[in-house]
Design a protein around this motif. Sequence first.
Motif, short mmCIF file in Angstrom:
data_model
loop_
_atom_site.label_atom_id
_atom_site.label_comp_id
_atom_site.label_asym_id
_atom_site.label_seq_id
_atom_site.Cartn_x
_atom_site.Cartn_y
_atom_site.Cartn_z
N GLY A 12 12.07 -3.00 6.39
CA GLY A 12 10.67 -2.87 7.11
C GLY A 12 10.28 -1.91 7.67
N GLY A 51 5.32 3.43 -4.97
CA GLY A 51 5.05 2.22 -4.92
C GLY A 51 4.07 1.55 -3.72
N ARG A 52 4.20 0.57 -3.60
CA ARG A 52 2.51 -0.32 -2.41
C ARG A 52 4.21 -0.39 -0.86
N HIS A 53 5.39 -0.68 -1.09
CA HIS A 53 6.22 -0.86 0.01
C HIS A 53 6.53 -0.03 -0.25
N PRO A 54 6.95 0.43 1.30
CA PRO A 54 7.48 2.07 1.57
C PRO A 54 9.27 2.41 1.66
N TYR A 78 9.70 2.67 -1.80
CA TYR A 78 10.15 4.59 -2.71
C TYR A 78 10.39 5.43 -1.44
N THR A 79 10.60 5.12 0.16
CA THR A 79 11.79 5.76 0.78
C THR A 79 12.87 5.38 -0.08
N LEU A 99 9.99 -1.46 -12.45
CA LEU A 99 9.02 -2.08 -12.78
C LEU A 99 7.63 -2.09 -11.65
N TYR A 100 8.58 -2.06 -9.92
CA TYR A 100 7.50 -2.34 -9.83
C TYR A 100 6.25 -1.65 -8.84
N ASP A 119 3.47 0.78 -11.94
CA ASP A 119 2.57 1.36 -13.05
C ASP A 119 2.78 2.29 -13.85
#
Lengths: 318, 318, 318, 318, 318, 318
Positions: A81, A112-115, A118-119, A230-231, A233
């Motif tokens: 996290g 992406g949605r989850h930091p 993408y980090t 894949l995570y 679009d």
Amino acid sequence: MIARANNLDVLAIAAHRDDIEQTCGGTLLKMAQRGYCTGILDLTQGEMGTRGTADERAREAAEAAKILRVSWRQALDIPDGRVENTWENRLKIARVIRERRPRVVILPYWEGRHPDHYTTSKLGYEACFVAGLAKLDVEQALSNQHSAFSGERSAFSSQHSAFSQDKTVDVSATIGANVSTGASAAVSTGVDGTVEGHGFSRADRTPEVAALAAGGLPAHRPFKIIYATLYYDIRPTFVVDITDQFETRFQSLVAYKSQFSDQEAGKDLFPAQADIHARTEAMARFYGMMGGVTYAEPFLQKEVGLVEDLLQIPVKSI
Amino acid sequence: MIARANNLDVLAIAAHRDDIEQTCGGTLLKMAQRGYCTGILDLTQGEMGTRGTADERAREAAEAAKILRVSWRQALDIPDGRVENTWENRLKIARVIRERRPRVVILPYWEGRHPDHYTTSKLGYEACFVAGLAKLDVEQALSNQHSAFSGERSAFSSQHSAFSQDKTVDVSATIGANVSTGASAAVSTGVDGTVEGHGFSRADRTPEVAALAAGGLPAHRPFKIIYATLYYDIRPTFVVDITDQFETRFQSLVAYKSQFSDQEAGKDLFPAQADIHARTEAMARFYGMMGGVTYAEPFLQKEVGLVEDLLQIPVKSI
Amino acid sequence: MIARANNLDVLAIAAHRDDIEQTCGGTLLKMAQRGYCTGILDLTQGEMGTRGTADERAREAAEAAKILRVSWRQALDIPDGRVENTWENRLKIARVIRERRPRVVILPYWEGRHPDHYTTSKLGYEACFVAGLAKLDVEQALSNQHSAFSGERSAFSSQHSAFSQDKTVDVSATIGANVSTGASAAVSTGVDGTVEGHGFSRADRTPEVAALAAGGLPAHRPFKIIYATLYYDIRPTFVVDITDQFETRFQSLVAYKSQFSDQEAGKDLFPAQADIHARTEAMARFYGMMGGVTYAEPFLQKEVGLVEDLLQIPVKSI
Amino acid sequence: MIARANNLDVLAIAAHRDDIEQTCGGTLLKMAQRGYCTGILDLTQGEMGTRGTADERAREAAEAAKILRVSWRQALDIPDGRVENTWENRLKIARVIRERRPRVVILPYWEGRHPDHYTTSKLGYEACFVAGLAKLDVEQALSNQHSAFSGERSAFSSQHSAFSQDKTVDVSATIGANVSTGASAAVSTGVDGTVEGHGFSRADRTPEVAALAAGGLPAHRPFKIIYATLYYDIRPTFVVDITDQFETRFQSLVAYKSQFSDQEAGKDLFPAQADIHARTEAMARFYGMMGGVTYAEPFLQKEVGLVEDLLQIPVKSI
Amino acid sequence: MIARANNLDVLAIAAHRDDIEQTCGGTLLKMAQRGYCTGILDLTQGEMGTRGTADERAREAAEAAKILRVSWRQALDIPDGRVENTWENRLKIARVIRERRPRVVILPYWEGRHPDHYTTSKLGYEACFVAGLAKLDVEQALSNQHSAFSGERSAFSSQHSAFSQDKTVDVSATIGANVSTGASAAVSTGVDGTVEGHGFSRADRTPEVAALAAGGLPAHRPFKIIYATLYYDIRPTFVVDITDQFETRFQSLVAYKSQFSDQEAGKDLFPAQADIHARTEAMARFYGMMGGVTYAEPFLQKEVGLVEDLLQIPVKSI
Amino acid sequence: MIARANNLDVLAIAAHRDDIEQTCGGTLLKMAQRGYCTGILDLTQGEMGTRGTADERAREAAEAAKILRVSWRQALDIPDGRVENTWENRLKIARVIRERRPRVVILPYWEGRHPDHYTTSKLGYEACFVAGLAKLDVEQALSNQHSAFSGERSAFSSQHSAFSQDKTVDVSATIGANVSTGASAAVSTGVDGTVEGHGFSRADRTPEVAALAAGGLPAHRPFKIIYATLYYDIRPTFVVDITDQFETRFQSLVAYKSQFSDQEAGKDLFPAQADIHARTEAMARFYGMMGGVTYAEPFLQKEVGLVEDLLQIPVKSI
């Protein structure tokens, strides 16, 4: 000096255990089946997960690695996290890259949605860069970081004390002689004068020749960095046919029993296993249809392609 | 029935004689050197050109074809400066595609400065589509067009009377036994159940099986359509290394003596040959640098790629 | 030979009378105030409009032209609501371009709500191209068209009989000696060896030198084609400051009394004049803020810019 | 108070010595030839380079600066390979901006292969912003940073001890009276009420009026920030014609003898000088063709343009 | 005067019978279930299909329409494989739009593999525009076309003689009193002063008020035009949840027995029904996941959205 | 446990006091008028502003909040001009999100001129993510940060000592019983099994169920995150009609008397109030025209939409 036997052909880097299984596990398995040495680096140990402990997840990750025939898997101690693109984190990953010397590195896509996802993409890219700086002694730089930030880390570690050491999963014994074969040896990682982007004068161009005087690991930079999309679009650059690997990949995912088994606790919150299978299949089939095969995993590369033979380009146009 | 010996592996379609030489001549030569049969279809005959007559340009085009080791070259009678995406023009090109049955078609990119160029892109694509319609008798449809439009054509042809017939350049004798070899035979053009886009129920899916009852040419659709992008500043999908073909390609260009020789007439208007060489080289080197080679030609495909082996992906990432 | 006195520096082409007034009238006025000769070519005569007749609109267009200090205005006979990119329409516009020889042509942007608008964009571009084909006799080609299509036209013209002739508005007398001055003479339209896109061998490169043998108008191609984007929400390449022209431009718009006056008929359908002023002002101010001025009109060019002096680049960055 | 004589008209900021020479050296030379004062700020001192020492590179950078007629050049002490967008680094650059007060700042583009390059882009932009905060005392803020981070820095500096001080190259004596002339004086940097983006109420709008009470440097924000894009394949907003500066720019590049001379050591790794010339020329010619000139350098600006005279827009459209 | 009972709320337009069933059949069924009147306009009659005759397909289309509870279905006589954006085709569709007066029109997306699909998109849009031109008598214009082109049509029709008349499927009897209910009546199609794009002065703004003098159909323009994007890989603007309609939609697809049943003839060429179900489900699930539901169909609109209540926006962000 | 009465339906987060008033104040007021509880979190206290003190701005912010009928407003102590995406700042915002539990969070867009603005966008997004991590004790994590960084903070706070505490504006008394009504209660924030992006196994999926053992605030993640785009020229996903709120919103802006009143000091630097009104109106009208209303504010969402009824989609297409 690192023995060649330890080298990886492909190293997949992701933020969380089970990310690889979801985004590129079929491709890793396929590469292992072709005789390549593959590895997985999980940046965190999953201590923020609602279900299961970090220890449970470590055992599950080892099981999944066996299923995917991965030769090497390790989890760093970056907090779940809180994956950040810091110098210290870059050094930690760069050390792994120098140890394992992969030709191909797979990273998550940079949006992406989850930091953490993408980090990891940007962090992993910059770690590949740092790993190739011939004059940088990664061990010493890490050591400097540790003393400088001891104040912060001791304070923070009160929450993360269980994860103070990297966890390496020894899967080599289990899966036998899955060391790198001639298949990979035939692929040279040479950096012979190719232009890197448009700049051509940066001295970091030649990372691999210079071993460090003081016994550190020699510099290494992967030849190829690709992004598992894949995570997110986005239209991929290419897909990899995993029709023959699809079901085994799914088994590697449900090896995370603490997350995916149809248990009583939290059953209202987690999709049942049948539902997960349906979703996984829909995604694989969607990207399969793009490439004219049944199941596939999507990837993106920043570079243009280089084609030798027009007659060999796959995927029907019309 | 068309004999296999007449089939082409690669057919490059362009609006004007010398377009191919500028955008993808090196790639055509390279494919010929690999043993493939290549061909060029010029849609117009160059009657609008300031320098040279259409006859001169026809001779030069034949010479350029020999230099590029092209097996077949033809010029249609579409008016220069007025390439339009009409049913009739689609039929004319579709007839060539059915006769030559190429696996790969090269078209110009669909944006650009010259209307003939970008219109050729869309016209050529739709001609590939029409060529695959099993129930369409192209010959009869063309015949219907001719009678229906005889009014218009007779009027228009007063200006274009010199170009009322397609001009085919017989280069096969010159370049010897450059017929399609096993290299191409090994590449099946089968349409075995692959999904075409997302739609999967159009009956035109299976063009090749149905020979027309009434003796027409059997339907054919190329497996691959790619776009030569050199005329337009867009990032290509891939480049083809033409380092070994570059100078020969340049010779094919200057074979158009009426256009490129350092003649007296119009010398203030045409760049000198040395200047053309410098510009040609700059473009080839620019795209070469993108792919890590010395000289290259750029192409775009609409489809995603399909990769079997991550270790074999070319072009260094970092 | 066309006398220089008839030449235009800027020609704005649009589908309907009052389009120019809405999208680039302020810019045209500003150019006239700088001493340039400006002109407007309306492709249709507005016969599909709910309010007003074509004759009324012709008078209003002449009035608006005077307000904007336009030297020349003409309306072609292309049917309102059916602007199509045909060879005939390209020839009609090309004839005007050869007659008026503008250095700059303004077209509408190539996307939008109204088909006449976006079709005019592509049609106008290709007309500019055709106008530069030295070997093309536009008059004869048009004549060929007329005889070939006489069947269709006679049928169609039953609905459009009122508009069988182009309407030219003679505004030169009204606005006096607004002929092209030294300001424009100082700007050469030479085509001296500049590369046109990446292609460099098309013979149409040198349109202006060749006068047609048979007395036709010599070929001409504008140096610059820009697109007025106000009808469409796209980021412009540049804006033109019309702070000093804004109110006059608005007067040119309300000169279309049949459309914009607060009349009884249709008052529920047409925005009142005050509302039109508010909307017009909002748009002009929005684009003005982009460029650091009060009111502006937006334009797009396809080419990159060419800057001589970094210190002279306008619009504050930060 | 900083004397006007020290002010720069253009300041180019880059991560590494020799970046400017590769991406915008021709433009800097051209601006110097027009009478403007130009400067270069290198963020690092090149200690990670394979060839040459930092001291050698410092001498070479001074030599290159002379060749490009640059009035001022400085290298900060940011670690090579670790350029980060930190508050401290922003302050260091902001101090330079306040001292030199440039009207135009050139930054690298914000994407690319080398993390130092793309990070410099964002870091440099935010430094320009910080430099304009009237109430911020940059000196005191830097001093606070130094005491707060003394722990980290002392640890880190064990590896970077040689670079603890910024290196300024005094080139003013060498190149004579190249102080800012009337050419730049004529261009006011005023911020008179222009809208900055869409926001209009931020108090930082008015940086230049407020001198700090306590003797610090007065706030300054450059009027224009542009991005040199040569390292990245993106369509530029504009190019600058460097046909007359191209060869001299190349000389400034090979002034980095430790990097580019045909020396024995590392000769397999570094492209020979002839090859560098060919690549440099290909890039310059490619962008030159875009703008209709022989050689050019590409730039991007975020803002829209502002055009006063349509007849003066360069670059042929068709 | 057309009775309100014949009006449609939603009209889906596509090139081929079975296109609607593949791309937006679930949405049409859902709208019918909400009480709206829906309709389908197929532009062609499928005479180019490998399997089945046009008559068979007509019966299948009627069966599919019943399954989807569509109130009205018609097939025009545009040639299969040759859908073109001509004035005549626009008029044919415009006549249908005036007859059925839909508030919402669904078109295919404007890019794709099949020329008929993407051409239908543009053709359908321009037909909506033409349908709203109050001064245009569509019947008379069509009549003019027919006489003008009689030469061409008679020639062409030798191949298409079987399709010389539009085929309307009367499904109203079958599906009972599925006339438009109050649900649609509550939604006014008023054009009360809304700005159409940025232009605000075109007289075609007010199509609905003016009935034609000579007994023609009054003008009508749909309020909303949306694009079904399932055939093309583009990110949709929105999806429609068809979880409850998915299986029925699949039944409408396999109602095309000549295309999709597991028959002997061509069984190597057509995917088996089980495979079609799997692909259909994968697509629906993929778009369902985008919107947080099980199955969905994707659509795109050009306009921005207009939100009244932030708390009611669906689809979880994080 | 936080009482429901304190919960917010909408929380707008911005860098500076008066940002919300400029970008989405009309929307906040509209939501309050619909009976929702709205709040504003300003990350900084404006100490870098040229005009006014932080205390003055605090009073003005409270006044503006009253005008917009906002129930809750707070300013954090993040330094003005130095908003950074650090773990500590994420924790500070996450604490607020857990306390106020908004269903909708409004953030600034992620590009723009002012670094504080675009950094707030990313920082705010990641704070929403962190707030939903069930196993994270935000209070303890913040406490760890404070002790670890005490060295830095004490040094830095010498400049920022006036802002060492968050400032909460108690507006609840002023605006009366504006607590959340049934309108919001009817909107469940449930996370019932919806897929979050494509990943479906992250344990952070279920933030809301797990209350922390040690008395910390329970995890919360907003259902919807939208971006106010008015500061940046990008096409919005949707606009919100603020025709009825426009003038009140303007009053909330001029409530910042220290910034916007027509005072003597700095009158050459600040636009006069009349000018601000004109600019504000132009922007609101521009976005209003996009949505077919008079005045609107623009927003962007990353997710696709989900439409239940095609007949209810607003904004005319043609």
